[in-house]
Design a protein around this motif. Structure first.
Motif, mmCIF file in Angstrom:
data_model
loop_
_atom_site.group_PDB
_atom_site.id
_atom_site.type_symbol
_atom_site.label_atom_id
_atom_site.label_comp_id
_atom_site.label_asym_id
_atom_site.label_seq_id
_atom_site.Cartn_x
_atom_site.Cartn_y
_atom_site.Cartn_z
ATOM 1 N N ASN A 130 68.302 75.177 49.203
ATOM 2 C CA ASN A 130 66.877 75.498 49.139
ATOM 3 C C ASN A 130 66.301 75.767 50.522
ATOM 4 O O ASN A 130 65.406 76.602 50.689
ATOM 5 C CB ASN A 130 66.109 74.368 48.462
ATOM 6 C CG ASN A 130 66.401 74.264 46.982
ATOM 7 O OD1 ASN A 130 66.903 75.204 46.376
ATOM 8 N ND2 ASN A 130 66.102 73.117 46.386
ATOM 9 N N ALA A 131 66.797 75.033 51.532
ATOM 10 C CA ALA A 131 66.315 75.230 52.900
ATOM 11 C C ALA A 131 66.720 76.611 53.424
ATOM 12 O O ALA A 131 65.971 77.244 54.183
ATOM 13 C CB ALA A 131 66.864 74.129 53.807
ATOM 14 N N ASP A 137 58.764 78.095 49.468
ATOM 15 C CA ASP A 137 57.855 77.461 50.426
ATOM 16 C C ASP A 137 58.498 76.186 50.965
ATOM 17 O O ASP A 137 58.900 75.303 50.189
ATOM 18 C CB ASP A 137 56.522 77.124 49.737
ATOM 19 C CG ASP A 137 55.558 76.441 50.674
ATOM 20 O OD1 ASP A 137 54.967 77.124 51.514
ATOM 21 O OD2 ASP A 137 55.412 75.203 50.561
ATOM 22 N N ILE A 138 58.585 76.075 52.290
ATOM 23 C CA ILE A 138 59.327 74.968 52.886
ATOM 24 C C ILE A 138 58.681 73.616 52.591
ATOM 25 O O ILE A 138 59.374 72.615 52.381
ATOM 26 C CB ILE A 138 59.495 75.168 54.419
ATOM 27 C CG1 ILE A 138 60.403 74.092 55.006
ATOM 28 C CG2 ILE A 138 58.136 75.209 55.101
ATOM 29 C CD1 ILE A 138 61.788 74.059 54.434
ATOM 30 N N GLN A 139 57.335 73.594 52.544
ATOM 31 C CA GLN A 139 56.676 72.312 52.266
ATOM 32 C C GLN A 139 56.964 71.854 50.846
ATOM 33 O O GLN A 139 57.128 70.666 50.578
ATOM 34 C CB GLN A 139 55.175 72.422 52.499
ATOM 35 C CG GLN A 139 54.443 71.075 52.540
ATOM 36 C CD GLN A 139 54.993 70.149 53.608
ATOM 37 O OE1 GLN A 139 55.130 70.542 54.760
ATOM 38 N NE2 GLN A 139 55.308 68.919 53.240
ATOM 39 N N LYS A 140 57.071 72.835 49.923
ATOM 40 C CA LYS A 140 57.420 72.489 48.534
ATOM 41 C C LYS A 140 58.839 71.963 48.461
ATOM 42 O O LYS A 140 59.128 71.004 47.728
ATOM 43 C CB LYS A 140 57.260 73.721 47.644
ATOM 44 C CG LYS A 140 57.543 73.441 46.172
ATOM 45 C CD LYS A 140 57.330 74.690 45.328
ATOM 46 C CE LYS A 140 57.616 74.388 43.854
ATOM 47 N NZ LYS A 140 57.451 75.606 43.007
ATOM 48 N N GLY A 145 62.215 67.445 47.585
ATOM 49 C CA GLY A 145 63.349 66.677 48.089
ATOM 50 C C GLY A 145 63.015 65.211 48.252
ATOM 51 O O GLY A 145 63.800 64.332 47.872
ATOM 52 N N GLU A 146 61.835 64.939 48.800
ATOM 53 C CA GLU A 146 61.429 63.541 48.989
ATOM 54 C C GLU A 146 61.242 62.841 47.645
ATOM 55 O O GLU A 146 61.588 61.669 47.495
ATOM 56 C CB GLU A 146 60.137 63.472 49.798
ATOM 57 C CG GLU A 146 60.327 63.797 51.279
ATOM 58 C CD GLU A 146 59.062 63.561 52.073
ATOM 59 O OE1 GLU A 146 57.962 63.725 51.505
ATOM 60 O OE2 GLU A 146 59.164 63.224 53.265
ATOM 61 N N GLN A 147 60.688 63.568 46.678
ATOM 62 C CA GLN A 147 60.484 62.970 45.360
ATOM 63 C C GLN A 147 61.818 62.654 44.691
ATOM 64 O O GLN A 147 61.993 61.584 44.093
ATOM 65 C CB GLN A 147 59.660 63.914 44.481
ATOM 66 C CG GLN A 147 59.257 63.285 43.142
ATOM 67 C CD GLN A 147 58.245 64.131 42.396
ATOM 68 O OE1 GLN A 147 57.924 65.232 42.797
ATOM 69 N NE2 GLN A 147 57.740 63.617 41.295
ATOM 70 N N MET A 298 43.998 68.081 54.299
ATOM 71 C CA MET A 298 45.441 67.882 54.194
ATOM 72 C C MET A 298 45.997 68.515 52.924
ATOM 73 O O MET A 298 45.368 68.474 51.860
ATOM 74 C CB MET A 298 45.731 66.375 54.190
ATOM 75 C CG MET A 298 47.162 66.014 54.494
ATOM 76 S SD MET A 298 47.335 64.218 54.695
ATOM 77 C CE MET A 298 48.931 64.144 55.489
ATOM 78 N N LYS A 299 47.154 69.119 53.049
ATOM 79 C CA LYS A 299 47.811 69.694 51.879
ATOM 80 C C LYS A 299 48.340 68.574 50.979
ATOM 81 O O LYS A 299 48.772 67.531 51.456
ATOM 82 C CB LYS A 299 48.955 70.616 52.311
ATOM 83 C CG LYS A 299 48.479 71.895 53.006
ATOM 84 C CD LYS A 299 49.649 72.737 53.447
ATOM 85 C CE LYS A 299 49.186 74.100 53.961
ATOM 86 N NZ LYS A 299 48.220 73.985 55.071
ATOM 87 N N LEU A 300 48.300 68.842 49.670
ATOM 88 C CA LEU A 300 48.686 67.837 48.691
ATOM 89 C C LEU A 300 50.102 67.328 48.933
ATOM 90 O O LEU A 300 50.346 66.113 48.920
ATOM 91 C CB LEU A 300 48.564 68.416 47.281
ATOM 92 C CG LEU A 300 49.031 67.528 46.121
ATOM 93 C CD1 LEU A 300 48.224 66.236 46.068
ATOM 94 C CD2 LEU A 300 48.921 68.282 44.802
ATOM 95 N N MET A 301 51.032 68.228 49.162
ATOM 96 C CA MET A 301 52.418 67.802 49.331
ATOM 97 C C MET A 301 52.613 67.037 50.633
ATOM 98 O O MET A 301 53.443 66.126 50.710
ATOM 99 C CB MET A 301 53.353 69.013 49.239
ATOM 100 C CG MET A 301 53.529 69.500 47.801
ATOM 101 S SD MET A 301 54.691 70.869 47.625
ATOM 102 C CE MET A 301 53.729 72.225 48.268
ATOM 103 N N GLU A 302 51.842 67.383 51.678
ATOM 104 C CA GLU A 302 51.909 66.624 52.927
ATOM 105 C C GLU A 302 51.377 65.210 52.710
ATOM 106 O O GLU A 302 51.941 64.235 53.228
ATOM 107 C CB GLU A 302 51.090 67.324 54.010
ATOM 108 C CG GLU A 302 51.700 68.629 54.498
ATOM 109 C CD GLU A 302 50.824 69.324 55.522
ATOM 110 O OE1 GLU A 302 49.712 68.824 55.782
ATOM 111 O OE2 GLU A 302 51.248 70.357 56.058
#
Length: 461
Positions: A130-131, A137-140, A145-147, A298-302
Motif C-alpha cells: 500500500n505504501a 492517500d498516505i494518511q489513509k 495500518g494503525e487500526q 486536525m484531520k480525522l485520521m491524524e
C-alpha cells in the motif's frame, strides 16, 4: 495460513505442537474447552489441521456424543470431510504422539503466538504494498495500518464468540458485589457530584457529547472536568484542542486551580500573593498526567492516530476533543457538511470502543437554541451525533433580560448559574441540575462551593 512461504521464508509454525493439541483433544475432550477460549481454527498453519480443528468444534456443537476417534471418524464421513482433514489413518496417528494431555494449553498458547506472528508478517507485507501504491492517500494507509495493528494487538480468539447468559450473569453479579463492597465505581468521575450521581462516571467505550451555544462555556466545562480528573482523581487524560493553543489551555488550568483572576494572568499584573498561588498550582499540575494535542483543524485520521499513540505510550483513561466541528473529515468537498460530521461522529464512537476509553467531544448547538434551553435536535450539522452518542450533556445560561435579580447579583460576584441538561443517557437516567460558572477563573464549580468562596469562606483554605 495455507501458503508454503512468505517473503522467501517459511512462516513461523510448529507442526509438532499442532499435532499435540489435536491429539490431546481426541484423548480428552475437556482440553477442547480449555483451548477454544483463545485458539481458533485459523491459528493452525497446516490446512488439514485447520479443517480438523474446525470439524471437532462443529462436532461438539452439533452432537451430544462423547468425542473420540470413533465418533469423530463417523462424523467426518457423514460430512464428507475425511480427506480434507488428512485422512483417517493420519488422524489416528495424532493420539500416539501425546504421552499426556497436561501440556495441551501450553502448546495451544505456542500456536496462538505463532499465528499472531504470521498475521503480523502479512500485515507488514500488505502495508508495504500500500505504501508503494501512490494512488492511495498516505494518511489513509497509515490510519488503516494503525487500526489493523491495534486490532492484532488486542486480539483474542474469544472476541468472535457469543456469550452464554450463565457466564454473563455470574461475571456481572461478581462485578456488582465487588463494587458494592469496595465502593469502587466502574466509571471515571468528573468531580461534580450531581453529574456523577446521574452517570455513575463516564464509562469505557462511551461517546459523550457536550453541546452549547458559543460563549456559554463548553471549553471551560471540559477543562474543569479535566482539572478535577487529573488532580483530584489522578486519571490520565488526553486533550485534543483544535481551537486553542496548548499554552492558552495551560493558563486556564493554572487560573482554575490557583483561583487567581484570569485577567491578571493574561495582562501579567500579578501580585506577589497571586504569583505564589500560581507557583503552588503549577506544582500540583506538574505531577498530573495530561497530554495535550493542539493541532488546529486536525484531520480525522491524524486525530485517531495520535489518540492511539497516547493510549499506547501513556495508557490514557479519558479523551477530550474540542471540538467536533473543527475536525477535518478529509471527505470530498462535494459531500455536504452534515454527512461529513456523520462520518466523524461514527469514527469517534468506533475510536472509543477500539481504545476502551470514554471519548468526550464538544459540539456547537444551532442558532435556533439562542435564548432558550437547547434540545437534542439542536445539535449542529448532524442528527447522527444524537444517534451515535451514549451521553449528551447540554449547557444553558440565561442572559440579558431573562436573568432574575438573584442571578444578576451573583454575576456581580463572577458567578453565573448554568443549567447542565442531561439530554441523553443511554445507560441511565436524564435530568437537570445547576453548576456555577465562575467567570474570573474560567471554571465550573458546584453552586454551594462558589457561595462559600464568595462569602470569604474559602473551602481550600
Amino acid at each position: 495460513m495455507a501458503s508454503n512461504s512468505m517473503l522467501g521464508r517459511v512462516p513461523p509454525q510448529n507442526e509438532e505442537a499442532e499435532r499435540a493439541v489435536l491429539g490431546a483433544i481426541l484423548l480428552n475432550e475437556k482440553v477442547l474447552v480449555e483451548v477454544t477460549d483463545f485458539l481458533g481454527k485459523d491459528d493452525f498453519y497446516k490446512v488439514a489441521h485447520q479443517q480438523l480443528f474446525g470439524a471437532i468444534v462443529a462436532f461438539r456443537q452439533e452432537s451430544s456424543e462423547t468425542l473420540d476417534l470413533i465418533t469423530l471418524s463417523s462424523y467426518l464421513k457423514r460430512k464428507n470431510l475425511v480427506e480434507q482433514c488428512g485422512g483417517l489413518s493420519y488422524i489416528s496417528t495424532l493420539t500416539s504422539d501425546v504421552p499426556t494431555t497436561t501440556n495441551a494449553a501450553y502448546y495451544a498458547k505456542i500456536l496462538k503466538a505463532l499465528s499472531q506472528r504470521r498475521k503480523l508478517l502479512l500485515f507488514a507485507s500488505k502495508l508495504k504494498d500500500n505504501a508503494f501504491d501512490e494512488s492511495q492517500d498516505i494518511q489513509k494507509v497509515i490510519d488503516e495500518g494503525e487500526q489493523a495493528l491495534s486490532t492484532l494487538s488486542n486480539e483474542t480468539a474469544g472476541s468472535d464468540n457469543y456469550y452464554s447468559i450463565k457466564d454473563l450473569i455470574t461475571n456481572t453479579i461478581t462485578d456488582i458485589e465487588m463494587r458494592s463492597t469496595s465502593g469502587i465505581k466502574n466509571g471515571f468521575e468528573t468531580g461534580y457530584i450531581p453529574l456523577d450521581s446521574i452517570t455513575g462516571g463516564f464509562k469505557k467505550q462511551e461517546f459523550i457529547i457536550v453541546g452549547a451555544r458559543p460563549s456559554i462555556g463548553k471549553t471551560a466545562f471540559a477543562l474543569s472536568m479535566t482539572l478535577n480528573m487529573i488532580v483530584k482523581k489522578k486519571y490520565r487524560v488526553g486533550f485534543f484542542s483544535l481551537e486553542m493553543s496548548a499554552s492558552s489551555l495551560m493558563e486556564r488550568l493554572l487560573t482554575g486551580h490557583s483561583r487567581v483572576d484570569f485577567s491578571h494572568i493574561r495582562k501579567a499584573t500579578l501580585k506577589n500573593s497571586e504569583m505564589s498561588a500560581i507557583i503552588d498550582a503549577s506544582g500540583a499540575l506538574y505531577e498530573a498526567e495530561l497530554y495535550i494535542q493542539d493541532t488546529p483543524n486536525m484531520k480525522l485520521m491524524e486525530l485517531r492516530a495520535q489518540a492511539r499513540r497516547m493510549k499506547l505510550e501513556h495508557d490514557i483513561q479519558v479523551i477530550f476533543i474540542d471540538y467536533i466541528g473543527l475536525i477535518d473529515a478529509e471527505a470530498d468537498a462535494r459531500i455536504p457538511r452534515h454527512e461529513q460530521i456523520s462520518i466523524i461522529s461514527r469514527s469517534l464512537k468506533q475510536l472509543a470502543r477500539e481504545l476502551d476509553v470514554p471519548v468526550v467531544c464538544l459540539s456547537q448547538v444551532g442558532r435556533q437554541a439562542d435564548g432558550v434551553e437547547p434540545k437534542l435536535s439542536d445539535l449542529r450539522d448532524s442528527g447522527s451525533i444524537e444517534q451515535d452518542a451514549d451521553v449528551v450533556i447540554l449547557l444553558h445560561r440565561e442572559v440579558g433580560k431573562n436573568r432574575t435579580d438573584d442571578e444578576g447579583e451573583r454575576e456581580k460576584n463572577n458567578i453565573q448559574e448554568t443549567k447542565i441538561i442531561m439530554a441523553k443517557n443511554r445507560n441511565g437516567e436524564t435530568g437537570v441540575f445547576s453548576l456555577a460558572f465562575v467567570s474570573n477563573i474560567v471554571r465550573f464549580e458546584e453552586m454551594e462551593f462558589s457561595r462559600k468562596y464568595v462569602a470569604g469562606n474559602n473551602p481550600n483554605a
